[in-house]
Design a protein around this motif. Structure first.
Motif: not given
Length: 779
Positions: A304-309, A330-331, A336-338, A376-379
């Motif tokens: 999930h962290g890679v998706q955010v980056i 984030f938006r 999808a992440g949650i 930790t990884n989505l927020i």
């Protein structure tokens, strides 16, 4: 490419959840820092732990019967065998040096914390006796008499007593070159659970103390096995560091930005710290099977962290400043992440339906860890990125990649093409059929001799092989408990039924030998008649039976005289052996249960394993159906489309089928160590499909045709999915080198599932989309 208008709203019109976190960034970062320090202080207190009762299904009828009669079955439950052997092939046990060494080992073992002193058996134990028939009747005494002094004469007496004891093949090796110290264990020591790791280390101290150039110590039993597993499983920390290093290198090659590589790793480590800290606060530790869960949590967090980056870099390449890029990332990902993480967590909780505590605790640990990743990884990760941002090199690279045509992604986008999609679906169907056929031989339980959790060349399995070769009675013991009315164990009807069962089981394939009060009683009756074999039968005369039963050795009858144990020594504990034996006993019980005798399964190590296998077989299909039902329901609720369910869940189902076929081909049975992999694989794999489908749907809503929409999906989310799939597969692939075989098995299976779930999301999902999703260009 047109941008989604929802992503360009001013902050005041942003989703409330986005404003909740980004409008109060400093406060949230302080909160995360305080919680990380606090939970970190708890995480370092987490200790490895294990329990005999945690590994067995306590509500299974076999185990309920065993637990009810545990006090009457000393040595037939949780026990260790310490073998003292002579190294010189020309020597035997009948020497003063050997007997002195055996006595010291016996004394040391008796006083180990956790050992039931009164139940320890050895040649030095006064309860181990010899008997013989003479013209005057029975004679007997302790195998090692009070007059023993180590002299040649006393050693000769010892040899004669051993031959008359009936312990050859049980406590004494067939070749007279070793003997066993049998030590039954208790589960509580001074009110605390038995520390299996400490107990195993104490046994190793005995091994080191009493092994030399003349003698060797070999140790088998559940406690030693679990101790070895804990010692080996703690090496998961090493694999964790290796995976951390591999992931960092691959992240750096992917992003070409130090910040973009180190920050998601740091947030993923924070997720692991939070998980371990919360487990400690909830009163849980880590057993050998759940020690891998922190690694899985780290792997999911990195995914999930890679998706955010990746999303942040893409937004930054459009010219947005740090905070705006982080907000937009984030938006675009939080729904999808949650959804993916909630699906993971609920999917893992399906393991709670399996009534084996070690699996239930693994489910709690995994679900807790996944829930933590939401924070930790989505927020936390987007909040940190809103201050630090991605590096200029990463932004420039993302902009260049966005503008140039990618031949690889362009070719992969043809998976949506009308001429390619049907062939993809046909290939998937053929693979599914092949998988179903290949998994037909998948078995429940162990498929190897010894302890399959360890390598075949491990010290434990070598010790176990020695015992199997040199003793007539196997360590794989299944006990049938025959209940009678109180003081009814001496009744002819009960003993005769036991005798028929024992005869039937002795002639069953897989049964090495047997022992029961009926068998001993017949031998005693023959002894009363000068050893004449014609008299070796059960008498209908109650007085003769009473006299014979009074000569039974300790442990063969209880004080209430309402239990007759039938001890079956099995050739191994393989799944098919246990099924064959238990079915035969159950069939016999159905025909012969009466008011005089009730035949109940099961005690002994093999009986407990048979119960465990039955519980896993019962729960396996239900768990798999439930985890898919949960995932499908959450996808349906989120996307409000059955088409989304098919696109996301169908590739996962193919992976599960192929994984079961792989297990069957590799000889990996479904057991406590491998069953959780099925739920874990589905839970982790659904992330890929959700991210791909979510972004594909977005581009389709913007009016792009299906192939272009999928091409842009591949260049953004698809790139991150393929990267994380390969990275995580390489990380868990390192487990193949673990000294613990079940860790290596889990590494193989998870590597396969990571890769196939990635392939399914990138290959099958667009093929289903071709026929299920509306193409705006054809509207």
């Amino acid at each position: 490419m047109n941008k989604n208008t929802s992503l360009n709203k001013p902050n005041s019109q942003a989703p409330w959840i986005e404003n909740l976190f980004f409008n109060f960034r400093p406060l949230w970062l302080i909160f995360f820092l305080i919680m990380t320090v606090f939970l970190g202080s708890q995480a370092i207190k987490v200790q490895p732990e294990a329990s005999f009762e945690k590994l067995i299904p306590l509500s299974h009828p076999y185990i309920e019967n065993f637990m009810e009669r545990q006090d009457d079955l000393q040595g037939l439950g949780n026990a260790v065998r310490i073998v003292v052997s002579v190294k010189d092939e020309d020597e035997d046990i009948f020497t003063a040096d050997y007997m002195q060494r055996l006595q010291k080992v016996y004394d040391e073992v008796r006083f180990l914390p956790g050992v039931d002193q009164a139940a320890v058996r050895s040649l030095w134990d006064p309860a181990v006796r010899w008997t013989q028939v003479t013209e005057e009747g029975f004679e007997g005494g302790t195998v090692i008499p009070d007059t023993y002094d180590g002299s040649p004469a006393s050693l000769e007496v010892l040899r004669e007593n051993v031959l008359k004891s009936g312990q050859v093949g049980i406590l004494i090796a067939n070749n007279f070159r070793s003997t066993i110290v049998l030590a039954p264990l208790v589960e509580q020591v001074d009110g605390e659970p038995l520390d299996y790791q400490a107990f195993s280390h104490a046994l190793e101290d005995i091994r080191e103390q009493f092994s030399d150039e003349n003698f060797d110590i070999k140790i088998i039993g559940f406690a030693k096995l679990v101790g070895d597993l804990i010692d080996g499983a703690t090496q998961v920390a090493f694999f964790f560091l290796v995976a951390l290093a591999i992931t960092f290198v691959l992240l750096f090659l992917y992003s070409r930005c130090f910040k973009s590589s180190i920050i998601p790793l740091a947030c993923s480590v924070v997720a692991v710290i939070w998980q371990l800290g919360l487990l400690k606060l909830m009163g849980y530790g880590l057993d050998p099977y759940s020690m891998l869960v922190p690694f899985l949590v780290f792997a999911i967090a990195v995914s999930h962290g890679v998706q955010v980056i990746n999303a942040t870099a893409i937004e930054a390449s459009h010219g947005h400043d740090r905070i705006t890029a982080a907000r937009l990332a984030f938006r675009s990902l939080y729904v999808a992440g949650i959804l993916a993480l909630v699906s993971d967590a609920i999917g893992f909780t399906t393991l709670l339906f399996i009534d084996i505590q070690v699996i239930q605790e693994l489910a709690i640990a995994a679900a807790l860890g996944v829930a933590v990743i939401i924070l930790t990884n989505l927020i936390l990760l987007p909040l940190v990125m809103s201050y630090l941002g991605v590096g200029k090199t990463s932004v420039i690279r993302a902009e260049r990649k966005r503008q140039e045509v990618s031949p690889v992604w362009h070719k992969l986008s043809f998976f949506t093409h009308a001429k390619v999609a049907p062939w993809s679906l046909l290939a998937a169907v053929l693979l599914g059929v092949a998988g179903i056929i290949g998994s037909a031989n998948l078995q429940i339980g162990d498929l190897d001799e010894g302890a399959p959790e360890l390598r075949p060349d491990s010290r434990y399995n070598l010790d176990n092989a020695y015992v199997t070769r040199n003793y007539a009675t196997s360590a794989d013991v299944l006990v049938v408990m025959v209940e009678t009315p109180e003081q009814g164990c001496v009744a002819y009807e009960a003993l005769e039924a036991v005798d028929r069962l024992e005869w039937q089981m002795r002639n069953l394939d897989g049964v090495q030998g047997s022992m029961s009060p009926a068998y001993v009683t017949k031998r005693v009756i023959a002894g009363f008649n000068e050893g004449n074999l014609k008299w070796e039968a059960l008498s209908r005369n109650q007085f003769i039976l009473n006299q014979a039963m009074s000569n039974l050795p300790a442990g063969m009858v209880n004080n209430r005289c309402d239990l007759l144990p039938v001890i079956l020594y099995l050739e191994d504990h393989k799944a098919d052996t246990l099924v064959r034996v238990t079915r035969e006993v159950e069939a016999f019980a159905a025909e012969n249960n009466s008011e005089h005798a009730q035949f109940l399964l099961a005690a002994g190590s093999a009986g407990i394993e048979a119960a465990t296998n039955e519980e896993i077989a019962r729960a396996q299909t239900f768990m798999l159906i439930f985890v898919y039902a949960v995932v499908a329901s959450l996808v349906l609720i989120t996307f409000r489309s059955w088409r989304a369910v098919v696109c996301i869940v169908a590739p996962l189902a193919l992976t599960s089928i192929l994984c079961q076929a792989l297990m069957a081909q590799l000889g990996i049975g479904v057991k406590v160590a491998t069953l959780p992999v099925i739920a874990l694989g589905v839970g982790i794999g659904v992330d890929y499909g959700i991210y791909i489908y979510s972004r594909l749907r977005q581009y389709l809503r913007e009016g792009e045709n299906l192939q272009d929409a999928y091409y842009h999906t591949l260049r953004s989310t698809g790139k991150a999915v393929s990267f994380t799939g390969l990275t995580l597969a390489i990380g868990v692939g390192t487990w193949v080198f673990s000294p613990i075989k079940f860790q290596a098995d889990m590494g193989i299976l998870l590597t396969f599932m990571f890769l196939w779930n990635m392939v399914g999301a990138l290959w099958l999902l667009p093929a289903f989309a071709r026929y299920l999703l509306k193409d705006p260009s054809k509207a």
